[in-house]
Design a protein around this motif. Structure first.
Motif, mmCIF file in Angstrom:
data_model
loop_
_atom_site.group_PDB
_atom_site.id
_atom_site.type_symbol
_atom_site.label_atom_id
_atom_site.label_comp_id
_atom_site.label_asym_id
_atom_site.label_seq_id
_atom_site.Cartn_x
_atom_site.Cartn_y
_atom_site.Cartn_z
ATOM 1 N N MET A 19 0.834 -1.192 0.000
ATOM 2 C CA MET A 19 0.000 0.000 0.000
ATOM 3 C C MET A 19 0.868 1.242 0.000
ATOM 4 O O MET A 19 0.591 2.216 -0.668
ATOM 5 N N LEU A 20 1.921 1.138 0.791
ATOM 6 C CA LEU A 20 2.825 2.281 0.862
ATOM 7 C C LEU A 20 3.437 2.510 -0.518
ATOM 8 O O LEU A 20 3.619 3.636 -0.963
ATOM 9 N N ILE A 21 3.750 1.412 -1.167
ATOM 10 C CA ILE A 21 4.384 1.510 -2.485
ATOM 11 C C ILE A 21 3.418 2.168 -3.461
ATOM 12 O O ILE A 21 3.818 2.992 -4.268
ATOM 13 N N LEU A 22 2.160 1.820 -3.331
ATOM 14 C CA LEU A 22 1.178 2.433 -4.221
ATOM 15 C C LEU A 22 1.179 3.934 -4.014
ATOM 16 O O LEU A 22 1.133 4.719 -4.955
ATOM 17 N N GLY A 23 1.235 4.344 -2.742
ATOM 18 C CA GLY A 23 1.266 5.765 -2.434
ATOM 19 C C GLY A 23 2.484 6.431 -3.068
ATOM 20 O O GLY A 23 2.376 7.486 -3.700
ATOM 21 N N GLN A 24 3.631 5.784 -2.917
ATOM 22 C CA GLN A 24 4.853 6.363 -3.473
ATOM 23 C C GLN A 24 4.777 6.379 -4.985
ATOM 24 O O GLN A 24 5.283 7.286 -5.642
ATOM 25 N N LEU A 25 4.127 5.359 -5.539
ATOM 26 C CA LEU A 25 3.986 5.291 -6.988
ATOM 27 C C LEU A 25 3.190 6.482 -7.492
ATOM 28 O O LEU A 25 3.551 7.135 -8.480
ATOM 29 N N ILE A 26 2.104 6.764 -6.787
ATOM 30 C CA ILE A 26 1.279 7.886 -7.225
ATOM 31 C C ILE A 26 2.019 9.200 -7.031
ATOM 32 O O ILE A 26 1.965 10.090 -7.893
ATOM 33 N N ASN A 27 2.729 9.322 -5.918
ATOM 34 C CA ASN A 27 3.568 10.521 -5.721
ATOM 35 C C ASN A 27 4.505 10.681 -6.900
ATOM 36 O O ASN A 27 4.669 11.763 -7.456
ATOM 37 N N GLY A 28 5.134 9.550 -7.251
ATOM 38 C CA GLY A 28 6.127 9.562 -8.318
ATOM 39 C C GLY A 28 5.535 9.914 -9.663
ATOM 40 O O GLY A 28 6.106 10.683 -10.424
ATOM 41 N N LEU A 29 4.383 9.335 -9.972
ATOM 42 C CA LEU A 29 3.770 9.603 -11.266
ATOM 43 C C LEU A 29 3.359 11.067 -11.370
ATOM 44 O O LEU A 29 3.513 11.693 -12.421
ATOM 45 N N GLN B 11 4.668 13.707 -9.773
ATOM 46 C CA GLN B 11 5.859 14.526 -9.985
ATOM 47 C C GLN B 11 6.432 14.283 -11.363
ATOM 48 O O GLN B 11 6.878 15.204 -12.036
ATOM 49 N N GLY B 12 6.431 13.006 -11.748
ATOM 50 C CA GLY B 12 7.007 12.621 -13.037
ATOM 51 C C GLY B 12 6.296 13.276 -14.190
ATOM 52 O O GLY B 12 6.917 13.641 -15.186
ATOM 53 N N SER B 13 4.986 13.436 -14.070
ATOM 54 C CA SER B 13 4.256 14.039 -15.185
ATOM 55 C C SER B 13 4.685 15.493 -15.342
ATOM 56 O O SER B 13 4.728 16.021 -16.451
ATOM 57 N N ILE B 14 5.031 16.127 -14.237
ATOM 58 C CA ILE B 14 5.513 17.509 -14.320
ATOM 59 C C ILE B 14 6.899 17.548 -14.966
ATOM 60 O O ILE B 14 7.174 18.378 -15.841
ATOM 61 N N ALA C 7 10.536 11.323 -23.698
ATOM 62 C CA ALA C 7 10.603 12.320 -22.635
ATOM 63 C C ALA C 7 9.558 12.032 -21.569
ATOM 64 O O ALA C 7 9.814 12.149 -20.370
ATOM 65 N N ILE C 8 8.353 11.661 -22.020
ATOM 66 C CA ILE C 8 7.286 11.361 -21.063
ATOM 67 C C ILE C 8 7.695 10.182 -20.200
ATOM 68 O O ILE C 8 7.605 10.208 -18.964
ATOM 69 N N LEU C 9 8.184 9.147 -20.884
ATOM 70 C CA LEU C 9 8.629 7.969 -20.155
ATOM 71 C C LEU C 9 9.731 8.337 -19.172
ATOM 72 O O LEU C 9 9.709 7.942 -17.999
ATOM 73 N N GLY C 10 10.693 9.111 -19.656
ATOM 74 C CA GLY C 10 11.816 9.523 -18.800
ATOM 75 C C GLY C 10 11.325 10.270 -17.567
ATOM 76 O O GLY C 10 11.731 9.988 -16.445
ATOM 77 N N GLY C 11 10.420 11.225 -17.782
ATOM 78 C CA GLY C 11 9.916 11.999 -16.658
ATOM 79 C C GLY C 11 9.231 11.116 -15.629
ATOM 80 O O GLY C 11 9.496 11.199 -14.428
ATOM 81 N N LEU C 12 8.358 10.242 -16.112
ATOM 82 C CA LEU C 12 7.616 9.383 -15.185
ATOM 83 C C LEU C 12 8.557 8.452 -14.422
ATOM 84 O O LEU C 12 8.432 8.273 -13.207
ATOM 85 N N ILE C 13 9.501 7.876 -15.159
ATOM 86 C CA ILE C 13 10.421 6.948 -14.494
ATOM 87 C C ILE C 13 11.248 7.663 -13.436
ATOM 88 O O ILE C 13 11.411 7.173 -12.309
ATOM 89 N N ILE C 14 11.750 8.843 -13.781
ATOM 90 C CA ILE C 14 12.552 9.572 -12.792
ATOM 91 C C ILE C 14 11.701 9.894 -11.572
ATOM 92 O O ILE C 14 12.122 9.709 -10.427
ATOM 93 N N GLY C 15 10.468 10.336 -11.806
ATOM 94 C CA GLY C 15 9.593 10.660 -10.678
ATOM 95 C C GLY C 15 9.374 9.466 -9.773
ATOM 96 O O GLY C 15 9.495 9.550 -8.547
ATOM 97 N N VAL C 16 9.072 8.330 -10.384
ATOM 98 C CA VAL C 16 8.800 7.144 -9.570
ATOM 99 C C VAL C 16 10.047 6.670 -8.853
ATOM 100 O O VAL C 16 10.021 6.382 -7.644
ATOM 101 N N VAL C 17 11.168 6.585 -9.573
ATOM 102 C CA VAL C 17 12.394 6.103 -8.929
ATOM 103 C C VAL C 17 12.804 7.018 -7.781
ATOM 104 O O VAL C 17 13.254 6.552 -6.732
ATOM 105 N N GLU C 18 12.603 8.311 -7.965
ATOM 106 C CA GLU C 18 12.933 9.248 -6.883
ATOM 107 C C GLU C 18 12.160 8.896 -5.631
ATOM 108 O O GLU C 18 12.720 8.838 -4.523
#
Lengths: 289, 375, 333
Positions: free
Chosen positions: A1-11, A13-16, A239-250
């Motif tokens: 569940m926590l991971i889901l939360g972080q995933l959404i946080n990441g996505l 931020q990543g979209s930005i 670029a979209i993929l890159g942004g999302l991945i960076i956001g999630v990994v962060e």
């Protein structure tokens, strides 16, 4: 569940990051140039959004438009000052000028607005339940707006005359010129479009984090760049993929390592991609959208 | 062929230009050098200082200054950058007009300038340096805000004994102040039997706390202790609210005490526990005089940073009255300060030139700082 | 002889000896610690900018990570001095060597990249270095910085005042500039220039350009490390804040304004842009704007700077290469 939360946080931020990265892709794709002032365009867009929301108390979509508009205008001027006079000069002189511009814009913003955070009012502060987990409405809003902007962009590039001209210029600007495309106009529109996306990203960041401040463009610009390189300098999906991945990994880094190392992710990505696969994940082979 | 010679002469002329700018001795006003952030990340704190000190100066000079001589403050912006504060230290110590200095803002900037003031023999009175190693580092260094060695245990007692919360998570700002603050809190809290479930840091410029808040939520703490400035705290409070995490208490040290926290944080900072050495509703006459004067002049309420700077200029003036303008005499007299009635509490310097402060328990109710009733 | 062609040699002694002479006696007349402090910083930046000049100016490689190496040198010296009690005479060269090792480590995988890609990877490295310094508290004390660095000392004698540090930095500056002039005047130096002018042509006459580029990087980072060590012992307190990307941009601005690809360029740029902010301290708020405007004006109107080789940053495109003046004094063999 926590991971889901972080995933959404990441996505979210990543979209930005993705929006900023797409800006770089458009500029590099059509003009073959890089700008270091993109972060400041994003910052000015954010301040305009702040102004609209906190001072004029306008609704968020108006603030978004105003931010995008301000960024468009600023982009127009940057292109005129830094890029147009140096058309034949290669990429280094304009790059250096954008460095100078970025320093000036940051200082001007600090003088005009003060160094402190300007608070942006909260909107959509509620959360809703999805799959047993609480998701912030605001996060969904941001994902939605980002997605919408990308779709609009695609329609613009694929379906309109100017979009066609941009794609032609991106492929080969000499040939495009030979075919009668007004290359100067295409460059200007591309730069403004890219800046406009950056401005939108800025407004959304202001809303998401409730703060705008003069040096906010620094890290955002560099991370957007990292996302752009990751995807391959000329690929929008990349670029979209890159942004999302960076956001999630962060965010996963924050969760599993320590939050202090968050910012390193983007730069590690940048360095690793450049060293091992400089053309990016989706490579130069797929050009533009 | 002469170009190189000309270049050399130009360079040297530049250097002589600086020399030519050497100060002319002035007998009338007494000069105190202020070293602090007027621009940059910490600009608002430096501006708070300036407002308060200008106010204090107005009153001091209106009352005749020091034995008829007005006091003049020379402000130099350092952005609280250690390199700049060191350069300014050189400037001030070689300026014969300046008898003493007030500054800098961060402990790091103070400690960078410390060796210079120490070598030249000039008082460095920092209103806000709270690092336990600062004041003891030189007989010329003084701190009046109290150190985390005092505040840490106070906050720990507040959390563990007063509020009864033993499961604590800490989120601190990753700079010298934040690290020292968290260390003292954690040490004291552990001694009182608390369990520190997680400790996470964030950088000064960070604006995104959703990641780290989500992580801390995972360890289910009863209380979050957050050494941060009011800027970051308002963001943390808002983002925590956005994540829907309402069932945890939030506490932070006295750095949070500022009307700006309420302004920026809005409703999301309700319920926040903090401390204060300065409380505007304090009925003591010196406090009321300061608060009223500040509100009249600036149409805003003074915060802790303004109050401590106000105390700084007042202590300095008192010392000048007793000791005159010799730099060493000023230092000696300053070290003797006992029970000085500051708006931030009584000021007495310890052997190490630090101060032991009296803290108050505060909690935010209905977007206002109120005193917490202790058992 | 134009400014950018000036290389101090025995033949032109009477040009540079008087300048050196005045620099030697200057502090005796100007005993002001504040002015000497500014002079010391000018010296540090002369070394920093000259070292950046090796890669960016002579070899034409655009590196944007220089402050990181400056920082690595400073932290190396600080850690060795405070934790292991190494004397200054050891920390100075070791700082240079450690910085150079990092320089090599970065150069080897990345110098295949050109232009903007190289610039980006060096920025990435700069940021990573900064973040590691901030986070690795065990080694660097993170944001708390390293206080209590002992002053520079020679066999027990500790330097105390800026008067003394001035002579030390002057000695180092002269030494570094001397070394750089020898390098520039040698075959290695000419290889660098050849790479800058036309790498493909250089390769075609069997110059191992990759090895030369790495060497250029290593030399530049070595000197940056030395500057860092001096800074650490002079300031006696360092923190990661002094080594951000902004610092790289400052050094770069000094290089561009002073001029790239020559000996004098970095000297002029460093001295000018160190003294200017001190003279105009009252305008400190506008510092960023002034810096940015200077950078833009330089690129738009005089990209070769005050004393740089024309054509390195060319605003008229490849065509102007043919118009570029001869850089080497001797005719080609």
């Amino acid at each position: 569940m926590l991971i889901l939360g972080q995933l959404i946080n990441g996505l979210t931020q990543g979209s930005i990051y993705a929006l900023i990265a797409i800006g770089f892709v458009i500029i590099f794709g059509t003009m073959n140039l890089v700008t270091f002032a993109h972060g400041e365009v994003y910052m000015i867009g954010a301040f305009m959004g702040y102004f609209a929301l906190s001072v004029l108390h306008l609704p968020w979509y108006v603030a978004l438009m105003m931010g995008m508009g301000a960024a468009w205008v600023l982009g127009f001027f940057i292109e005129k000052v830094a890029f147009r006079p140096l058309r034949a000069a290669g990429h280094m002189p304009p790059l250096l000028i954008t460095i100078g511009l970025s320093i000036i814009l940051k200082d001007l913003a600090m003088l005009l607005f003060g160094a402190e955070n300007r608070p942006v009012p909260s909107i959509y502060g509620e959360t809703i339940e999805i799959a047993g987990f609480q998701v912030s409405l605001l996060q969904l809003l941001i994902l939605g707006i980002a997605g919408l902007l990308i779709i609009v962009l695609r329609i613009l590039i694929q379906g309109t005359k100017i979009g066609r001209a941009m794609r032609a210029t991106a492929q080969d600007h000499e040939a495009a010129y030979a075919m009668g495309v007004n290359v100067n106009r295409v460059f200007s529109v591309s730069f403004c479009l890219a800046s406009c996306l950056g401005g939108a990203a800025g407004v959304m960041v202001g809303i998401y984090y409730n703060a705008v401040y003069p040096v906010m463009g620094d890290t955002a610009g560099l991370k957007g760049f990292a996302a752009c390189i990751f995807g391959g300098l000329t690929s929008i999906p990349g670029a979209i993929l890159g942004g999302l991945i960076i956001g999630v990994v962060e965010n996963l880094t924050v969760q599993f390592i320590a939050s202090g190392y968050r910012d390193i992710v983007a730069f590690l990505v940048l360095v690793i991609v450049l060293v091992f696969r400089p053309q990016g994940i989706l490579g130069k082979k797929i050009r533009a959208v | 062929m002469g170009k190189e010679k000309i270049a050399g002469i130009v360079v040297l002329s530049f250097l002589f230009l600086l020399f030519g700018g050497a100060p002319v001795c002035s007998k009338e006003p007494i000069h105190i050098g202020v070293s602090g952030p007027l621009t940059g990340t910490y600009a608002e704190y430096g501006q708070n200082w300036k407002k308060a000190m200008d106010l204090g100066l107005e009153w001091i000079n209106a009352a005749g200054g020091v034995k008829g001589r007005p006091i003049e403050l020379i402000y130099t912006d350092t952005k609280s950058d250690p390199k700049e504060s060191a350069a300014v230290a050189h400037k001030y110590t070689t300026d014969k007009r300046i008898v003493s200095t007030i500054g800098d803002f961060t402990s790091t900037a103070c400690m960078a300038a410390q060796p210079i003031y120490d070598r030249a023999g000039m008082v460095q009175l920092s209103p806000t340096a709270s690092h336990p190693k600062f004041a003891p580092g030189s007989i010329w260094s003084f701190g009046i805000i109290g150190t985390q060695a005092g505040e840490g245990p106070f906050m720990a007692r507040y959390a563990v004994k007063q509020l009864g919360k033993k499961r604590i998570a800490v989120l601190y700002i990753n700079n010298d102040w934040g690290i020292v603050t968290k260390d003292f809190f954690i040490k004291a809290a552990k001694e009182m039997g608390a369990e520190i479930l997680a400790v996470e840091a964030f950088f000064e410029a960070d604006k995104d706390f959703t990641g780290v808040l989500t992580k801390l939520r995972g360890v289910k703490p009863e209380l979050l202790y957050i050494p941060a400035m009011y800027n970051e705290m308002s963001l943390i409070a808002k983002q925590k609210e956005k994540l829907g995490w309402m069932d945890v208490l939030v506490m932070g040290p006295g750095s949070l005490y500022s009307p700006k926290l309420l302004e920026i944080g809005g409703a999301s900072v309700n319920g926040l526990y903090t401390s204060a050495v300065f409380f505007p509703k304090d009925p003591r006459p010196e406090v009321q005089k300061f608060v009223k004067g500040f509100e009249d002049k600036y149409k805003a309420s003074p915060n802790m940073f303004a109050a401590i700077a106000y105390d700084g200029i007042n202590i300095m003036t008192e010392v000048l009255r007793k000791a005159g303008t010799d730099r060493k005499a000023i230092r000696d007299e300053l070290a003797k300060t006992k029970d000085f009635p500051g708006v931030t509490g009584k000021i007495t310097f310890t052997e190490q030139r630090d101060v032991l402060k009296d803290y108050r328990h505060l909690v935010i109710k209905n977007q206002e700082f109120t005193l917490f009733e202790t058992k | 002889m134009a400014l950018y062609n000036f290389i101090p040699r025995r033949s032109n002694l009477k040009l540079w000896l008087p300048v050196l002479g005045s620099l030697l006696i200057f502090p005796i007349f100007v005993r002001n610690e504040y002015i000497l402090n500014t002079a010391v910083f000018a010296g540090i930046y002369v070394i920093l900018v000259s070292s950046l000049n090796i890669t960016n100016g002579y070899t034409g490689l655009f590196s944007f990570g220089h402050a990181a190496f400056y920082g690595i040198g400073a932290y190396t010296a600080a850690i060795l001095a405070t934790r292991f009690n190494f004397p200054f005479l050891l920390t100075l060269p070791l700082a240079g060597i450690v910085a150079a090792i990092f320089g090599a480590a970065i150069a080897l995988p990345t110098l295949r990249l050109k232009g903007i890609f190289l610039a980006l990877v060096t920025i990435g490295f700069q940021q990573i270095t900064f973040l590691v310094i901030m986070n690795w508290i065990g080694l660097t004390r993170g944001p708390m910085g390293i206080p209590g660095i002992p002053p520079a000392s020679f066999f027990g004698y500790e330097l105390k005042s800026n008067f003394e540090y001035y002579y030390l930095i002057l000695f180092l500056v002269v030494g570094v500039l001397f070394l750089i002039s020898r390098i520039v005047d040698s075959r290695v130096g000419r290889t660098f220039v050849a790479i800058r002018e036309d790498e493909l042509a250089a390769q075609s006459i069997s110059i191992n350009t990759f090895r030369a580029k790495v060497l250029s990087f290593v030399l530049a980072t070595f000197f940056a490390g030395i500057a860092g060590a001096f800074f650490a012992h002079h300031a006696r307190f360092i923190s990661a804040d002094s080594f951000r990307l902004e610092e790289t941009f400052h050094i770069l601005t000094m290089l561009i304004v002073g001029g790239m690809g020559s000996i004098l360029g970095p000297v002029i740029g460093a001295v000018f842009l160190v003294i200017l902010p001190e003279v105009f301290r009252s305008l400190a708020e506008y510092r960023g704007i002034v810096y940015g405007l200077i950078m833009i004006a330089a690129i738009l109107f005089r990209p070769e700077g005050i004393a740089g080789v024309p054509g390195i940053i060319s605003t008229r495109g490849i065509l102007s290469r043919a118009e570029r003046p001869q850089v080497a004094e001797e005719p080609a063999p």
